[in-house]
Design an enzyme around this catalytic site. Structure first.
Site, PDB file in Angstrom:
ATOM      1  N   ARG A  49       0.792  -1.161  -0.106  1.00 25.84           N
ATOM      2  CA  ARG A  49       0.000   0.099  -0.079  1.00 25.84           C
ATOM      3  C   ARG A  49       0.767   1.385  -0.016  1.00 25.84           C
ATOM      4  O   ARG A  49       0.645   2.251  -0.694  1.00 25.84           O
ATOM      5  CB  ARG A  49      -1.001  -0.042   1.155  1.00 25.84           C
ATOM      6  CG  ARG A  49      -1.546   1.279   1.116  1.00 25.84           C
ATOM      7  CD  ARG A  49      -3.042   1.428   2.321  1.00 25.84           C
ATOM      8  NE  ARG A  49      -2.889   0.422   3.305  1.00 25.84           N
ATOM      9  CZ  ARG A  49      -2.222   0.909   4.336  1.00 25.84           C
ATOM     10  NH1 ARG A  49      -1.571   1.943   4.586  1.00 25.84           N
ATOM     11  NH2 ARG A  49      -2.347  -0.106   5.491  1.00 25.84           N
ATOM     12  N   TYR A 102     -14.905  16.795 -17.026  1.00 25.58           N
ATOM     13  CA  TYR A 102     -15.690  15.371 -16.952  1.00 25.58           C
ATOM     14  C   TYR A 102     -16.761  15.090 -16.014  1.00 25.58           C
ATOM     15  O   TYR A 102     -16.591  15.717 -14.658  1.00 25.58           O
ATOM     16  CB  TYR A 102     -14.403  14.642 -16.837  1.00 25.58           C
ATOM     17  CG  TYR A 102     -14.659  13.113 -16.486  1.00 25.58           C
ATOM     18  CD1 TYR A 102     -15.455  12.208 -17.315  1.00 25.58           C
ATOM     19  CD2 TYR A 102     -14.424  12.456 -15.198  1.00 25.58           C
ATOM     20  CE1 TYR A 102     -15.757  10.965 -17.092  1.00 25.58           C
ATOM     21  CE2 TYR A 102     -14.788  11.146 -14.963  1.00 25.58           C
ATOM     22  CZ  TYR A 102     -15.476  10.394 -15.812  1.00 25.58           C
ATOM     23  OH  TYR A 102     -15.875   9.205 -15.583  1.00 25.58           O
ATOM     24  N   ASP A 175      -6.050  18.512 -15.260  1.00 27.69           N
ATOM     25  CA  ASP A 175      -6.446  17.437 -15.727  1.00 27.69           C
ATOM     26  C   ASP A 175      -5.697  16.988 -17.007  1.00 27.69           C
ATOM     27  O   ASP A 175      -6.393  17.731 -18.087  1.00 27.69           O
ATOM     28  CB  ASP A 175      -7.818  16.982 -15.575  1.00 27.69           C
ATOM     29  CG  ASP A 175      -8.116  15.507 -15.911  1.00 27.69           C
ATOM     30  OD1 ASP A 175      -7.375  14.971 -16.709  1.00 27.69           O
ATOM     31  OD2 ASP A 175      -9.144  15.146 -15.354  1.00 27.69           O
ATOM     32  N   LYS A 199      -6.573   5.987 -19.780  1.00 28.66           N
ATOM     33  CA  LYS A 199      -6.768   6.424 -21.175  1.00 28.66           C
ATOM     34  C   LYS A 199      -5.584   6.084 -22.016  1.00 28.66           C
ATOM     35  O   LYS A 199      -4.851   5.238 -22.192  1.00 28.66           O
ATOM     36  CB  LYS A 199      -7.551   7.781 -21.167  1.00 28.66           C
ATOM     37  CG  LYS A 199      -8.376   8.056 -20.116  1.00 28.66           C
ATOM     38  CD  LYS A 199      -9.772   7.388 -20.566  1.00 28.66           C
ATOM     39  CE  LYS A 199     -10.937   7.323 -19.676  1.00 28.66           C
ATOM     40  NZ  LYS A 199     -10.956   7.947 -18.581  1.00 28.66           N
TER      41      LYS A 199
HETATM   42  C1  LIG Z   1     -10.659  13.859 -18.295  1.00 21.29           C
HETATM   43  C2  LIG Z   1     -10.970  12.656 -17.196  1.00 21.29           C
HETATM   44  N1  LIG Z   1     -10.441  12.709 -16.062  1.00 21.29           N
HETATM   45  C3  LIG Z   1     -10.675  11.805 -14.995  1.00 21.29           C
HETATM   46  C4  LIG Z   1     -11.299  10.702 -15.355  1.00 21.29           C
HETATM   47  C5  LIG Z   1     -11.442   9.558 -14.261  1.00 21.29           C
HETATM   48  O1  LIG Z   1     -10.812   8.520 -14.689  1.00 21.29           O
HETATM   49  P1  LIG Z   1     -11.082   6.947 -14.167  1.00 21.29           P
HETATM   50  O2  LIG Z   1     -12.421   6.604 -15.063  1.00 21.29           O
HETATM   51  O3  LIG Z   1      -9.882   6.450 -14.770  1.00 21.29           O
HETATM   52  O4  LIG Z   1     -11.456   6.957 -12.772  1.00 21.29           O
HETATM   53  C6  LIG Z   1     -11.847  10.635 -16.839  1.00 21.29           C
HETATM   54  C7  LIG Z   1     -12.596   9.287 -17.232  1.00 21.29           C
HETATM   55  O5  LIG Z   1     -13.219   9.312 -18.273  1.00 21.29           O
HETATM   56  C8  LIG Z   1     -11.417  11.745 -17.824  1.00 21.29           C
HETATM   57  O6  LIG Z   1     -11.964  11.653 -19.053  1.00 21.29           O
END
Ligand SMILES: Cc1ncc(COP(=O)(O)O)c(C=O)c1O
Length: 396
Positions: A49, A102, A175, A199
């Site tokens: 962890r 998002y 992000d 992604k």
């Molecule tokens: C821009 C963005 N940030 C964060 C996330 C969250 O990621 P996760 O689905 O891996 O938890 C996503 C998911 O689609 C995203 O498109």
């Protein structure tokens, strides 16, 4: 000794580091725990962890990729969003976030706000002047950026907004999920980068994972500490897969970028389309900023269809190449209907404010040959208009 480029160091992360068998690629350390060298003397790792050799290699590689001091690898992208908020904020702090971020990020902002932990204020960051004025009113402790935004690909001037954030004493978090390698937020003034590793970084749609990267060692240590305290850290097996994905990141991204440009050029005037959202188009309001701060336009695009939700459904029924699925950034092309999928957690009012309509489709352009993607898109778009234009008598 030759000083290799950062990209070479990422591609070769952990290569030839196995001292026990001489394995070329680093082995997967799945062990949950590690012996102490002797009484009271821990080794570098004691419990997975808090730290793990495979995950640490990935953390170093992602920090190298973005030019940061260190990365904390967590179980999901949302875990990365949560970790950055909890690590950086005190009760009552104000967070300025993009009104069109998002949907999952929007939900965690809403829910933490509703519990009274922090105060979340939505801002339209695509309007630089307006956003700067709003930030000066809000005096946020944290400015959250997501550019290009999801799903309308609006562009934020990261340098300008980071400067205003810093003038107000805020920490600026970006992000960068949509644009690894293509956009370098630390060079534009950002303090912390968050990724949904799920992604492009992993790139093969077989891992869910997140990362928080600190530009400074102080921030990197803070995220590592909280990642362990909250128990958010990612599994070694997933980290092993992502290390493999990272080795081809650059070639994948090049192909994604080329394909997206070719696709937009081929379909942008199709009669089924009311509007193409893609920052590579000169008509896109954020085009010039994208040219200034990105090395390409990404491989995400959204289409507003003339026939609204009916056309969107027909498109999805006709396509043989685009899988109807959430997520993005994998080798395979995907289509999503944000209103009922990725952004379904937003209220109808929030969707409307963000410009998400029932006729909007979001595309993640994969790395299949561009000619095949274009051929499928044309047939599916034809299907979307053809039936639309049929008279009711013929159509039924
Ligand atoms: C821009 C963005 N940030 C964060 C996330 C969250 O990621 P996760 O689905 O891996 O938890 C996503 C998911 O689609 C995203 O498109």
């Amino acid at each position: 000794m030759t000083e290799f480029s950062s990209l070479t160091r990422v591609i070769r992360a952990g290569i030839e580091t196995d001292t026990s068998q001489g394995a070329v690629v680093p082995p997967l350390y799945s062990s949950s725990n590690y012996t102490f060298a002797e009484f009271g003397v821990p080794r570098e790792f004691d419990y997975t962890r808090s730290g793990n050799p495979t995950r640490a290699l990935l953390g170093d590689a992602l920090a190298e990729l973005e030019g940061g001091a260190g990365a904390t690898i967590v179980a999901t992208g949302m875990g990365a969003v949560t970790l950055s908020l909890i690590s950086l904020l005190e009760p009552g702090d104000v967070v300025a976030y993009p009104h069109d971020c998002y949907g999952g990020s929007w939900r965690v902002f809403e829910q933490l706000g509703a519990k009274g932990h922090y105060v979340f204020e939505a801002v339209d960051f695509s309007d630089t002047e307006g956003a700067a004025a709003r930030l000066r009113e809000l005096h946020p402790k944290l400015v959250w950026l997501e550019t290009p935004s999801n799903p309308l690909l609006r562009i934020t001037d990261v340098e300008a907004i980071s400067a205003v954030g810093h003038e107000l004493g805020a920490v600026v978090v970006a992000d960068n999920t949509f644009l690894p390698l293509v956009q370098r937020p630390f060079d534009l003034g950002v303090d912390v980068i968050v990724h949904s590793v799920t992604k492009y970084l992993n790139g093969h749609s077989d891992v869910v994972q997140g990362a928080v990267i600190g530009k400074t060692q102080e921030h990197a240590d803070l995220f590592n500490w909280w990642g362990n305290v909250l128990g958010l850290t990612a599994s070694p097996a997933d980290s092993h897969l992502v290390l493999r994905g990272l080795r081809t990141l650059e070639v994948r991204i090049q192909r994604h970028l080329e394909n997206a440009l070719a696709v937009v050029e081929a379909i942008k005037d199709h009669p089924a389309i009311k509007h193409v959202y893609f920052p590579g188009l000169e008509s896109h309001p954020g085009h010039e900023i994208a040219v200034k701060q990105q090395n390409g336009f990404g491989a995400m695009l959204s289409l507003e269809l003339v026939g609204g939700e009916d056309s969107a459904r027909r498109f999805v029924e006709a396509t043989e190449l685009f899988s109807l699925a959430e997520s993005l950034g994998g080798t395979e092309s995907l289509v999503a209907h944000p209103a009922t999928m990725t952004h379904a957690s937003m209220t109808p009012e929030a969707q409307e404010a963000a410009g998400i309509t029932r006729g909007l489709l979001r595309f993640s352009i994969g790395i299949e040959p561009a000619a095949d993607i274009i051929a499928d898109l044309k047939v599916s778009l034809d299907a979307a208009v053809l039936e639309e234009s049929l008279s009711p008598a013929l159509g039924n």
